[in-house]
Design an enzyme around this catalytic site. Structure first.
Site, PDB file in Angstrom:
ATOM      1  N   ILE A 149       1.037  -1.205   0.063  1.00 18.47           N
ATOM      2  CA  ILE A 149       0.008  -0.415   0.167  1.00 18.47           C
ATOM      3  C   ILE A 149       1.008   1.209  -0.139  1.00 18.47           C
ATOM      4  O   ILE A 149       0.575   2.308  -1.429  1.00 18.47           O
ATOM      5  CB  ILE A 149      -0.835  -0.071   0.910  1.00 18.47           C
ATOM      6  CG1 ILE A 149      -1.719  -0.898   1.183  1.00 18.47           C
ATOM      7  CG2 ILE A 149      -1.339   1.267   1.721  1.00 18.47           C
ATOM      8  CD1 ILE A 149      -2.741  -1.122   2.356  1.00 18.47           C
ATOM      9  N   ARG A 202      12.468   0.431   6.292  1.00 15.54           N
ATOM     10  CA  ARG A 202      13.177  -0.550   6.040  1.00 15.54           C
ATOM     11  C   ARG A 202      14.975  -0.957   5.709  1.00 15.54           C
ATOM     12  O   ARG A 202      15.338  -1.281   5.563  1.00 15.54           O
ATOM     13  CB  ARG A 202      13.169  -1.165   8.054  1.00 15.54           C
ATOM     14  CG  ARG A 202      13.477  -0.481   8.733  1.00 15.54           C
ATOM     15  CD  ARG A 202      12.778  -1.068  10.156  1.00 15.54           C
ATOM     16  NE  ARG A 202      11.685  -2.376   9.890  1.00 15.54           N
ATOM     17  CZ  ARG A 202      11.033  -3.673  10.711  1.00 15.54           C
ATOM     18  NH1 ARG A 202      11.309  -3.792  11.885  1.00 15.54           N
ATOM     19  NH2 ARG A 202      10.121  -4.091  10.185  1.00 15.54           N
ATOM     20  N   ASP A 233      13.202   3.735  11.233  1.00 13.86           N
ATOM     21  CA  ASP A 233      12.181   2.428  12.272  1.00 13.86           C
ATOM     22  C   ASP A 233      10.900   2.816  13.191  1.00 13.86           C
ATOM     23  O   ASP A 233      11.185   4.204  13.661  1.00 13.86           O
ATOM     24  CB  ASP A 233      13.216   2.272  12.629  1.00 13.86           C
ATOM     25  CG  ASP A 233      13.158   1.319  14.096  1.00 13.86           C
ATOM     26  OD1 ASP A 233      11.433   0.726  14.046  1.00 13.86           O
ATOM     27  OD2 ASP A 233      14.140   0.125  14.783  1.00 13.86           O
ATOM     28  N   ASN A 243       1.741   4.831   7.254  1.00 15.75           N
ATOM     29  CA  ASN A 243       1.110   3.230   6.459  1.00 15.75           C
ATOM     30  C   ASN A 243       1.723   2.380   7.468  1.00 15.75           C
ATOM     31  O   ASN A 243       0.830   0.996   7.280  1.00 15.75           O
ATOM     32  CB  ASN A 243       1.064   3.427   5.391  1.00 15.75           C
ATOM     33  CG  ASN A 243       1.122   2.270   4.604  1.00 15.75           C
ATOM     34  OD1 ASN A 243       0.351   1.745   3.759  1.00 15.75           O
ATOM     35  ND2 ASN A 243       1.936   1.841   4.401  1.00 15.75           N
ATOM     36  N   TYR A 268      -2.851  -6.566  17.292  1.00 21.34           N
ATOM     37  CA  TYR A 268      -2.896  -5.981  16.548  1.00 21.34           C
ATOM     38  C   TYR A 268      -4.991  -5.066  16.627  1.00 21.34           C
ATOM     39  O   TYR A 268      -4.744  -3.690  15.860  1.00 21.34           O
ATOM     40  CB  TYR A 268      -3.327  -6.735  14.973  1.00 21.34           C
ATOM     41  CG  TYR A 268      -3.124  -5.846  13.929  1.00 21.34           C
ATOM     42  CD1 TYR A 268      -2.393  -5.293  13.438  1.00 21.34           C
ATOM     43  CD2 TYR A 268      -4.726  -6.048  13.386  1.00 21.34           C
ATOM     44  CE1 TYR A 268      -3.047  -4.837  12.043  1.00 21.34           C
ATOM     45  CE2 TYR A 268      -4.629  -5.479  11.501  1.00 21.34           C
ATOM     46  CZ  TYR A 268      -3.684  -5.270  11.371  1.00 21.34           C
ATOM     47  OH  TYR A 268      -4.100  -4.405  10.334  1.00 21.34           O
TER      48      TYR A 268
END
Length: 259
Positions: free
Chosen positions: A17, A37, A64, A91, A157
Site C-alpha cells: 500500500i 527499513r 524505523d 502506513n 493488532y
C-alpha cells in the site's frame, strides 16, 4: 495534480500500500519521501518515480517507526530536501496471528511499538513540523477493520488499531483548538492484497487461494481490496478536497463491517 506543491512523508512505503501511495501521490504532483527499513526496495521505488517524471520527485529515507530518534531524522531529512512537510501518511504496520492466551509478550510489545507508539511519534512530530507552515496540512494514519471489529486471532493488532482511531480524534481536536491548519484522519482498510495479506494467510495455515476464497465471502462487494483502493483513500484525505474532514476514520472495506 491534486497534491501540487505538497510534500508527503509516507511510512511503510517500500512495498504494498505504501509503495502504491508514493506512486499515486507523485502522479498527483507531490514530492514524496519514501520511508521504511528496506533500503534496496525504497531506493528502487524512488528511482522508478524519478525516471517516470524525469525530475527529482522522490527520495528514500530509512525509518524505523519504533524509534523516536529515527522519526526526528526522517522529518529533518524531509525539510532539508523539500523545505517543508505538509502530508504525513502513517502506513507502516505489523501483525501476528495468535489467540490472546498464546500471545507472547514480545509479539504484543512489537505490535504496539509499530502500530500504536510509532503512529504517536509520527503524529506528535508531524504536528510540530507542520504547525508553522502557514498552509493546509494533513496527517493520515492507518487503522483497520480490526480496530472497529474484534478478531480473537489478532488481539494486539486489534488493540493497536483501535488506539489509532482514538489518537486520531484527540489530535484532530487539539489541532483545531490551537488553530493549526492541520487535519488529522485515519483510514480503516478491509482485507487488502498486500504482503501482509500473504503473511496472514500463512499464519492461519491456509494457502493464498484458500484464504482469498474465505475472505472474499466476507466482503459484500465480492472481492478483496487492492493497494490502489487504499492509496486513493489516502489521496482524498491528504488533498484539500477533504478540507472539512478531520477526526474521522474512513472505512474502506468493501462492506466487511456492514454485516
Amino acid at each position: 495534480m491534486r497534491l501540487q506543491n505538497k510534500v508527503a512523508l509516507i511510512t511503510g512505503a517500500t512495498k504494498g500500500i505504501g509503495a502504491e501511495t508514493a506512486r499515486l501521490f507523485a502522479q498527483e504532483g507531490a514530492r514524496v519521501i519514501i520511508c521504511g527499513r528496506d533500503e534496496a526496495s525504497g531506493r528502487g521505488i524512488a528511482e522508478e518515480i524519478n525516471a517516470k517524471f524525469d525530475t527529482q520527485k522522490a527520495w528514500f529515507c530509512h525509518l524505523d517507526v519504533t524509534s523516536y530518534e529515527s522519526w526526528e531524522r526522517a522529518i529533518d531529512f524531509t525539510i532539508q530536501n523539500c523545505g517543508k512537510l505538509t502530508i504525513l501518511i502513517n502506513n507502516a504496520g505489523i501483525s501476528f496471528a495468535e489467540l490472546i492466551e498464546d500471545t507472547s509478550l514480545e509479539h504484543y510489545e512489537q505490535t504496539v511499538a509499530t502500530n500504536q507508539t510509532g503512529v504517536f511519534y509520527g503524529i506528535q512530530l508531524g504536528i510540530k513540523a507542520m504547525k508553522g507552515n502557514g498552509e493546509p496540512c494533513s496527517i493520515v494514519s492507518t487503522s483497520s477493520v480490526d480496530g472497529v471489529a474484534g478478531d480473537p486471532l489478532f488481539t494486539p493488532y486489534c488493540a493497536s488499531k483501535a488506539a489509532v482511531i482514538a489518537m486520531t480524534k484527540c489530535a484532530a481536536i487539539e489541532c483545531g483548538q490551537k488553530g493549526y491548519q492541520i487535519r488529522v484522519n485515519a483510514v480503516a482498510p478491509g482485507y487488502i492484497e498486500s504482503p501482509m495479506y500473504a503473511v496472514d494467510a500463512e499464519q492461519r495455515g491456509m494457502t493464498y487461494e484458500e484464504y482469498t476464497h474465505d475472505m472474499t465471502a466476507l466482503h459484500p462487494i465480492g472481492r478483496i481490496g487492492t493497494p490502489e483502493d487504499i492509496a486513493r483513500a489516502y489521496l482524498y484525505l491528504a488533498s484539500d478536497e477533504s478540507g472539512f474532514v478531520t477526526g474521522t476514520t474512513l472505512v474502506v472495506d468493501g462492506g466487511y463491517t456492514a454485516w
